[in-house]
Write a protein that holds these residues in place. Structure first.
Motif, mmCIF file in Angstrom:
data_model
loop_
_atom_site.group_PDB
_atom_site.id
_atom_site.type_symbol
_atom_site.label_atom_id
_atom_site.label_comp_id
_atom_site.label_asym_id
_atom_site.label_seq_id
_atom_site.Cartn_x
_atom_site.Cartn_y
_atom_site.Cartn_z
ATOM 1 N N PRO A 1 -17.078 -5.795 65.707
ATOM 2 C CA PRO A 1 -18.039 -4.711 65.893
ATOM 3 C C PRO A 1 -18.194 -4.311 67.354
ATOM 4 O O PRO A 1 -18.397 -3.122 67.649
ATOM 5 N N GLU A 2 -18.053 -5.266 68.263
ATOM 6 C CA GLU A 2 -18.186 -4.942 69.676
ATOM 7 C C GLU A 2 -16.951 -4.206 70.211
ATOM 8 O O GLU A 2 -17.074 -3.423 71.168
ATOM 9 N N GLY A 3 -15.789 -4.450 69.622
ATOM 10 C CA GLY A 3 -14.561 -3.813 70.123
ATOM 11 C C GLY A 3 -14.087 -2.649 69.256
ATOM 12 O O GLY A 3 -13.031 -2.051 69.536
ATOM 13 N N ALA A 4 -14.815 -2.292 68.203
ATOM 14 C CA ALA A 4 -14.366 -1.220 67.304
ATOM 15 C C ALA A 4 -14.342 0.144 68.004
ATOM 16 O O ALA A 4 -13.442 0.965 67.771
ATOM 17 N N LEU A 5 -15.328 0.365 68.889
ATOM 18 C CA LEU A 5 -15.371 1.657 69.575
ATOM 19 C C LEU A 5 -14.196 1.804 70.533
ATOM 20 O O LEU A 5 -13.582 2.886 70.609
ATOM 21 N N ASP A 6 -13.845 0.746 71.254
ATOM 22 C CA ASP A 6 -12.682 0.810 72.156
ATOM 23 C C ASP A 6 -11.385 0.996 71.363
ATOM 24 O O ASP A 6 -10.481 1.732 71.796
ATOM 25 N N ALA A 7 -11.288 0.342 70.199
ATOM 26 C CA ALA A 7 -10.093 0.505 69.365
ATOM 27 C C ALA A 7 -9.970 1.945 68.854
ATOM 28 O O ALA A 7 -8.863 2.504 68.767
ATOM 29 N N ALA A 8 -11.103 2.554 68.535
ATOM 30 C CA ALA A 8 -11.078 3.950 68.093
ATOM 31 C C ALA A 8 -10.637 4.878 69.213
ATOM 32 O O ALA A 8 -9.882 5.845 68.984
ATOM 33 N N GLU A 9 -11.083 4.587 70.469
ATOM 34 C CA GLU A 9 -10.668 5.405 71.610
ATOM 35 C C GLU A 9 -9.159 5.298 71.837
ATOM 36 O O GLU A 9 -8.483 6.301 72.121
ATOM 37 N N GLU A 10 -8.629 4.081 71.721
ATOM 38 C CA GLU A 10 -7.188 3.919 71.863
ATOM 39 C C GLU A 10 -6.432 4.670 70.758
ATOM 40 O O GLU A 10 -5.375 5.266 71.008
ATOM 41 N N ALA A 11 -6.946 4.655 69.536
ATOM 42 C CA ALA A 11 -6.306 5.383 68.439
ATOM 43 C C ALA A 11 -6.299 6.890 68.704
ATOM 44 O O ALA A 11 -5.296 7.575 68.444
ATOM 45 N N VAL A 12 -7.395 7.396 69.268
ATOM 46 C CA VAL A 12 -7.459 8.833 69.588
ATOM 47 C C VAL A 12 -6.435 9.180 70.665
ATOM 48 O O VAL A 12 -5.735 10.207 70.583
ATOM 49 N N ASP A 13 -6.321 8.333 71.688
ATOM 50 C CA ASP A 13 -5.338 8.595 72.748
ATOM 51 C C ASP A 13 -3.909 8.621 72.186
ATOM 52 O O ASP A 13 -3.088 9.476 72.571
ATOM 53 N N LEU A 14 -3.611 7.680 71.277
ATOM 54 C CA LEU A 14 -2.269 7.656 70.681
ATOM 55 C C LEU A 14 -2.023 8.918 69.834
ATOM 56 O O LEU A 14 -0.909 9.461 69.822
ATOM 57 N N LEU A 15 -3.053 9.372 69.147
ATOM 58 C CA LEU A 15 -2.904 10.593 68.341
ATOM 59 C C LEU A 15 -2.604 11.800 69.229
ATOM 60 O O LEU A 15 -1.723 12.625 68.913
ATOM 61 N N LEU A 16 -3.333 11.933 70.335
ATOM 62 C CA LEU A 16 -3.113 13.077 71.231
ATOM 63 C C LEU A 16 -1.753 12.977 71.911
ATOM 64 O O LEU A 16 -1.075 14.005 72.122
ATOM 65 N N ASP A 17 -1.338 11.753 72.257
ATOM 66 C CA ASP A 17 -0.019 11.591 72.877
ATOM 67 C C ASP A 17 1.110 11.913 71.903
ATOM 68 O O ASP A 17 2.201 12.326 72.321
#
Length: 216
Positions: A98-114
């Protein structure tokens, strides 16, 4: 002075013969003017002259246009095809606390945009604490916040409590970053209905499977 010849005068005695004949002579009886001779009746045993038969009326021929426009015999109507059901989105799970879910979501968004996705294709739904971007936009008022959503030109972050107001997007990312179990159920249910092609869930795999297995 030249002499003008006098016009001859016609005396009564000089006119044509009178209709009354002279005495002692009988006027000839005028003969009738001969007309067309009637057809003689046929003699017994001999056929009379054959009369030509009247010409037969020309047969009516259907024009090519009429034949072309003649409707074809109609058969039973084919049943209408049923509308195809919308395809379910592909689901990807990213294990995270739960503490790292937000950072994992940000990384997923960056990969999608890339990978070529446009920012307007992505919707992020969070549980627990709201995303910092959402907190910043909400500081300008609720209307300004949802105006960013309607513009559809940037990644939009929404809390699970208001995510049902968001429109569908090609990719939906869920960050299970805390909060009660009801918030996780709501986030996954809304995300599954809004995702067009891909649903990414960042959180505890056991918790995600239990919620998805409940029929979300």
């Amino acid at each position: 002075m030249p002499l003008i010849p006098e016009e001859p005068q016609i005396h009564e005695q000089a006119q044509g013969p009178r209709a009354t004949p002279a005495s002692g002579r009988t006027a000839p009886t005028p003969r009738p003017v001969p007309g067309p001779r009637p057809v003689a009746p046929p003699r017994p045993g001999r056929p009379g002259p054959a009369r030509p038969a009247p010409p037969a009326p020309p047969a009516q021929r259907a024009s090519r246009d009429t034949a072309a426009t003649k409707p074809a015999p109609s058969g039973p109507a084919a049943p209408a095809a049923a509308p195809a059901a919308p395809a379910a989105p592909q689901i990807q799970l990213i294990p995270a606390s739960p503490e790292g879910a937000l950072d994992a979501a940000e990384e997923a968004v960056d990969l999608l945009l890339d990978s070529g996705r446009t920012p307007g294709d992505v919707l992020v739904i969070t549980t627990g604490e709201p995303h910092p971007w959402a907190v910043h936009e909400l500081s300008f008022g609720d209307a300004a916040y949802w105006a960013q959503h309607d513009a559809g030109d940037d990644v939009f972050y929404a809390d699970a409590a208001v995510a049902d107001r968001a429109a569908s997007r090609a990719v939906v990312v869920v960050a299970l970053s805390g909060g009660p179990e009801a918030a996780a159920v709501t986030a996954l249910s809304v995300a599954h209905s809004r995702a067009g092609a891909l649903l990414i869930v960042c959180g505890d795999p056991q918790r995600i499977n239990s919620v998805l297995g409940a029929g979300v």
